[in-house]
Write a protein that holds these residues in place. Structure first.
Motif, PDB file in Angstrom:
ATOM      1  N   SER A 179       0.460  -4.078  12.384  1.00 46.63           N
ATOM      2  CA  SER A 179       0.321  -3.975  10.927  1.00 46.63           C
ATOM      3  C   SER A 179       1.524  -3.293  10.278  1.00 46.63           C
ATOM      4  CB  SER A 179      -0.964  -3.221  10.568  1.00 46.63           C
ATOM      5  OG  SER A 179      -1.001  -1.960  11.196  1.00 46.63           O
ATOM      6  N   PHE A 180       2.197  -2.395  11.000  1.00 41.89           N
ATOM      7  CA  PHE A 180       3.380  -1.740  10.428  1.00 41.89           C
ATOM      8  C   PHE A 180       4.497  -2.760  10.218  1.00 41.89           C
ATOM      9  CE2 PHE A 180       1.271   2.070  12.087  1.00 41.89           C
ATOM     10  CZ  PHE A 180       1.438   2.932  11.015  1.00 41.89           C
ATOM     11  N   ALA A 181       4.738  -3.592  11.236  1.00 45.73           N
ATOM     12  CA  ALA A 181       5.776  -4.619  11.120  1.00 45.73           C
ATOM     13  C   ALA A 181       5.378  -5.689  10.111  1.00 45.73           C
ATOM     14  CB  ALA A 181       6.041  -5.250  12.477  1.00 45.73           C
ATOM     15  N   ASN A 182       4.114  -6.069  10.123  1.00 49.65           N
ATOM     16  CA  ASN A 182       3.654  -7.126   9.221  1.00 49.65           C
ATOM     17  C   ASN A 182       3.756  -6.712   7.757  1.00 49.65           C
ATOM     18  OD1 ASN A 182       3.091  -8.747  11.415  1.00 49.65           O
ATOM     19  ND2 ASN A 182       0.906  -8.252  11.459  1.00 49.65           N
ATOM     20  N   THR A 183       3.333  -5.488   7.465  1.00 48.95           N
ATOM     21  CA  THR A 183       3.406  -5.030   6.075  1.00 48.95           C
ATOM     22  C   THR A 183       4.856  -4.805   5.651  1.00 48.95           C
ATOM     23  OG1 THR A 183       2.987  -2.751   6.838  1.00 48.95           O
ATOM     24  CG2 THR A 183       1.098  -4.002   5.988  1.00 48.95           C
ATOM     25  N   ALA A 184       5.676  -4.249   6.537  1.00 51.70           N
ATOM     26  CA  ALA A 184       7.079  -3.996   6.200  1.00 51.70           C
ATOM     27  C   ALA A 184       7.816  -5.294   5.893  1.00 51.70           C
ATOM     28  CB  ALA A 184       7.771  -3.265   7.346  1.00 51.70           C
ATOM     29  N   SER A 185       7.502  -6.349   6.628  1.00 50.95           N
ATOM     30  CA  SER A 185       8.164  -7.640   6.397  1.00 50.95           C
ATOM     31  C   SER A 185       7.793  -8.230   5.042  1.00 50.95           C
ATOM     32  CB  SER A 185       7.795  -8.628   7.505  1.00 50.95           C
ATOM     33  OG  SER A 185       6.415  -8.954   7.468  1.00 50.95           O
ATOM     34  N   VAL A 190       1.806   0.343   5.137  1.00 53.57           N
ATOM     35  CA  VAL A 190       0.603  -0.016   5.881  1.00 53.57           C
ATOM     36  C   VAL A 190      -0.660   0.248   5.065  1.00 53.57           C
ATOM     37  CG1 VAL A 190       0.230   2.201   7.043  1.00 53.57           C
ATOM     38  CG2 VAL A 190      -0.392   0.069   8.210  1.00 53.57           C
ATOM     39  N   ILE A 191      -0.593   1.173   4.110  1.00 54.34           N
ATOM     40  CA  ILE A 191      -1.773   1.451   3.289  1.00 54.34           C
ATOM     41  C   ILE A 191      -2.029   0.361   2.257  1.00 54.34           C
ATOM     42  CG2 ILE A 191      -1.528   3.943   3.587  1.00 54.34           C
ATOM     43  CD1 ILE A 191      -0.408   4.121   0.775  1.00 54.34           C
ATOM     44  N   GLU A 192      -1.076  -0.579   2.143  1.00 52.12           N
ATOM     45  CA  GLU A 192      -1.218  -1.675   1.191  1.00 52.12           C
ATOM     46  C   GLU A 192      -1.519  -3.002   1.886  1.00 52.12           C
ATOM     47  OE1 GLU A 192       1.985  -0.504  -2.232  1.00 52.12           O
ATOM     48  OE2 GLU A 192       2.788  -0.929  -0.232  1.00 52.12           O
ATOM     49  N   GLY A 193      -1.755  -2.953   3.184  1.00 51.35           N
ATOM     50  CA  GLY A 193      -1.960  -4.175   3.943  1.00 51.35           C
ATOM     51  C   GLY A 193      -3.182  -4.971   3.507  1.00 51.35           C
ATOM     52  N   ASN A 194      -3.101  -6.281   3.680  1.00 51.31           N
ATOM     53  CA  ASN A 194      -4.221  -7.162   3.368  1.00 51.31           C
ATOM     54  C   ASN A 194      -4.273  -8.258   4.433  1.00 51.31           C
ATOM     55  OD1 ASN A 194      -6.339  -8.473   2.160  1.00 51.31           O
ATOM     56  ND2 ASN A 194      -5.088  -9.460   0.579  1.00 51.31           N
ATOM     57  N   PRO A 195      -5.205  -8.132   5.390  1.00 52.51           N
ATOM     58  CA  PRO A 195      -6.300  -7.159   5.443  1.00 52.51           C
ATOM     59  C   PRO A 195      -5.810  -5.765   5.835  1.00 52.51           C
ATOM     60  CG  PRO A 195      -6.273  -8.473   7.434  1.00 52.51           C
ATOM     61  CD  PRO A 195      -5.245  -9.085   6.524  1.00 52.51           C
ATOM     62  N   VAL A 196      -6.597  -4.778   5.504  1.00 51.83           N
ATOM     63  CA  VAL A 196      -6.247  -3.392   5.791  1.00 51.83           C
ATOM     64  C   VAL A 196      -6.492  -3.073   7.257  1.00 51.83           C
ATOM     65  CG1 VAL A 196      -6.784  -0.985   5.282  1.00 51.83           C
ATOM     66  CG2 VAL A 196      -6.755  -2.671   3.439  1.00 51.83           C
ATOM     67  N   ASP A 197      -5.504  -2.468   7.896  1.00 48.96           N
ATOM     68  CA  ASP A 197      -5.669  -1.957   9.255  1.00 48.96           C
ATOM     69  C   ASP A 197      -6.175  -0.521   9.126  1.00 48.96           C
ATOM     70  OD1 ASP A 197      -5.399  -0.833  11.790  1.00 48.96           O
ATOM     71  OD2 ASP A 197      -3.562  -1.926  12.251  1.00 48.96           O
ATOM     72  N   HIS A 202      -5.609   5.312   8.639  1.00 47.05           N
ATOM     73  CA  HIS A 202      -6.151   6.634   8.959  1.00 47.05           C
ATOM     74  C   HIS A 202      -5.089   7.509   9.622  1.00 47.05           C
ATOM     75  CE1 HIS A 202      -8.955   9.750  10.197  1.00 47.05           C
ATOM     76  NE2 HIS A 202      -8.484   9.625  11.430  1.00 47.05           N
ATOM     77  N   GLU A 203      -4.376   6.947  10.593  1.00 46.26           N
ATOM     78  CA  GLU A 203      -3.368   7.719  11.321  1.00 46.26           C
ATOM     79  C   GLU A 203      -2.253   8.198  10.409  1.00 46.26           C
ATOM     80  OE1 GLU A 203      -3.920   5.285  15.545  1.00 46.26           O
ATOM     81  OE2 GLU A 203      -2.105   5.014  14.329  1.00 46.26           O
ATOM     82  N   ASN A 220      -5.200  16.457  -3.766  1.00 46.32           N
ATOM     83  CA  ASN A 220      -6.290  15.628  -3.260  1.00 46.32           C
ATOM     84  C   ASN A 220      -5.778  14.247  -2.906  1.00 46.32           C
ATOM     85  OD1 ASN A 220      -8.272  17.616  -3.652  1.00 46.32           O
ATOM     86  ND2 ASN A 220      -8.416  17.102  -5.828  1.00 46.32           N
ATOM     87  N   VAL A 221      -6.056  13.828  -1.678  1.00 46.61           N
ATOM     88  CA  VAL A 221      -5.672  12.503  -1.236  1.00 46.61           C
ATOM     89  C   VAL A 221      -6.679  11.509  -1.775  1.00 46.61           C
ATOM     90  CG1 VAL A 221      -5.262  11.009   0.746  1.00 46.61           C
ATOM     91  CG2 VAL A 221      -4.632  13.423   0.852  1.00 46.61           C
ATOM     92  N   LYS A 222      -6.216  10.451  -2.410  1.00 48.27           N
ATOM     93  CA  LYS A 222      -7.100   9.468  -2.986  1.00 48.27           C
ATOM     94  C   LYS A 222      -7.922   8.767  -1.896  1.00 48.27           C
ATOM     95  CE  LYS A 222      -4.204   8.434  -6.981  1.00 48.27           C
ATOM     96  NZ  LYS A 222      -3.432   7.378  -7.682  1.00 48.27           N
ATOM     97  N   ASN A 223      -9.108   8.390  -2.247  1.00 43.58           N
ATOM     98  CA  ASN A 223     -10.001   7.751  -1.288  1.00 43.58           C
ATOM     99  C   ASN A 223      -9.467   6.443  -0.751  1.00 43.58           C
ATOM    100  OD1 ASN A 223     -11.917   9.796  -1.501  1.00 43.58           O
ATOM    101  ND2 ASN A 223     -12.937   8.824  -3.247  1.00 43.58           N
ATOM    102  N   ASP A 224      -8.671   5.738  -1.551  1.00 44.90           N
ATOM    103  CA  ASP A 224      -8.197   4.430  -1.125  1.00 44.90           C
ATOM    104  C   ASP A 224      -6.998   4.496  -0.185  1.00 44.90           C
ATOM    105  OD1 ASP A 224      -6.148   3.408  -3.970  1.00 44.90           O
ATOM    106  OD2 ASP A 224      -6.476   5.352  -3.035  1.00 44.90           O
ATOM    107  N   VAL A 225      -6.514   5.707   0.126  1.00 45.73           N
ATOM    108  CA  VAL A 225      -5.440   5.829   1.089  1.00 45.73           C
ATOM    109  C   VAL A 225      -5.838   6.771   2.201  1.00 45.73           C
ATOM    110  CG1 VAL A 225      -3.660   5.322  -0.609  1.00 45.73           C
ATOM    111  CG2 VAL A 225      -4.265   7.695  -0.173  1.00 45.73           C
TER     112      VAL A 225
END
Length: 225
Positions: A179-185, A190-197, A202-203, A220-225
């Motif tokens: 997912s890191f390579a896929n989203t970067a390309s 990675v927090i914007e991936g679709n589908p989300v990993d 989390h990591e 405060n960290v937003k719930n969506d990230v």
């Protein structure tokens, strides 16, 4: 805060950490500057692609700086941004030393089972040298990046990094997920991936949150990230 993501060996995923940190911070509502101080200009290429896929709405400001200009210009930019992230190359360069001189935080990714781990003493010497001439405190953290999902290598590598009295090792391990390579390309974090990993999100979110806690930056960290 000014963050430098660096090290003295290539291939550890520094640009991945730097770009994901930049976007993660921007998602918290911060005005962030990403400085590309790496001669390979990976962060710049990422940003250009991101601007294309987001119709120019990258969510952060980006610039290229090299050599001593890193120190000079970042100091000028400091009052204009909430946070600055500097992506440096995998060598002990003038750019990296200039970045460290003005930085609050130094993040050094290491790959398990690699020659990277052998460079820990050299990175320690670099940190000690910079700290001896730096006018303010420099936090230094090592992280494990591009790690295996399972196995003892992660644990063994983490134990080795924890032996350092100069650079604090901090987790969690960032697994080398596709997912890191896929989203970067696609010009995304990675927090914007679709589908989300979910595991990758989390990591990376937990790692960045822990770093902020270590340097006493509270939000405060937003719930969506």
């Amino acid at each position: 805060m000014i963050f430098t993501v660096g090290g003295i060996k290539g291939g550890s995923g520094k640009s991945t950490i730097a770009t994901n940190l930049t976007i993660w911070l921007s998602k918290q509502g911060f005005d962030v500057l990403l400085v590309d101080a790496d001669e390979q200009e990976t962060a710049t290429k990422f940003t250009k692609w991101r601007e294309r896929v987001t119709d120019g709405n990258s969510g952060y400001t980006a610039t290229i700086l090299t050599g001593d200009a890193v120190r000079q210009q970042v100091l000028k930019f400091k009052s204009k941004f909430d946070h600055i992230v500097i992506d440096t190359g995998g060598r002990d360069t003038t750019s990296q030393r200039a970045a460290l001189f003005v930085s609050d935080v130094y993040i050094v990714p290491f790959n398990p089972r690699s020659f990277d781990l052998w460079t820990i003493a050299d990175v320690e010497n670099l940190v000690k040298e910079v700290r001896s001439i730096k006018p303010k405190e420099l936090y230094a953290f090592s992280i494990l990046n591009r790690a295996d999902p399972k196995g003892s290598d992660n644990k063994d590598s983490a134990e080795l990094l924890r032996e350092s009295e100069v650079i604090k090792h901090i987790g969690p391990v960032i697994v080398g997920r596709k997912s890191f390579a896929n989203t970067a390309s696609n010009g995304l974090s990675v927090i914007e991936g679709n589908p989300v990993d979910e595991k990758a999100v989390h990591e990376i979110s937990l790692l960045f949150s822990k770093i902020m806690s270590e340097i006493d930056v509270n939000f405060n960290v937003k719930n969506d990230v």
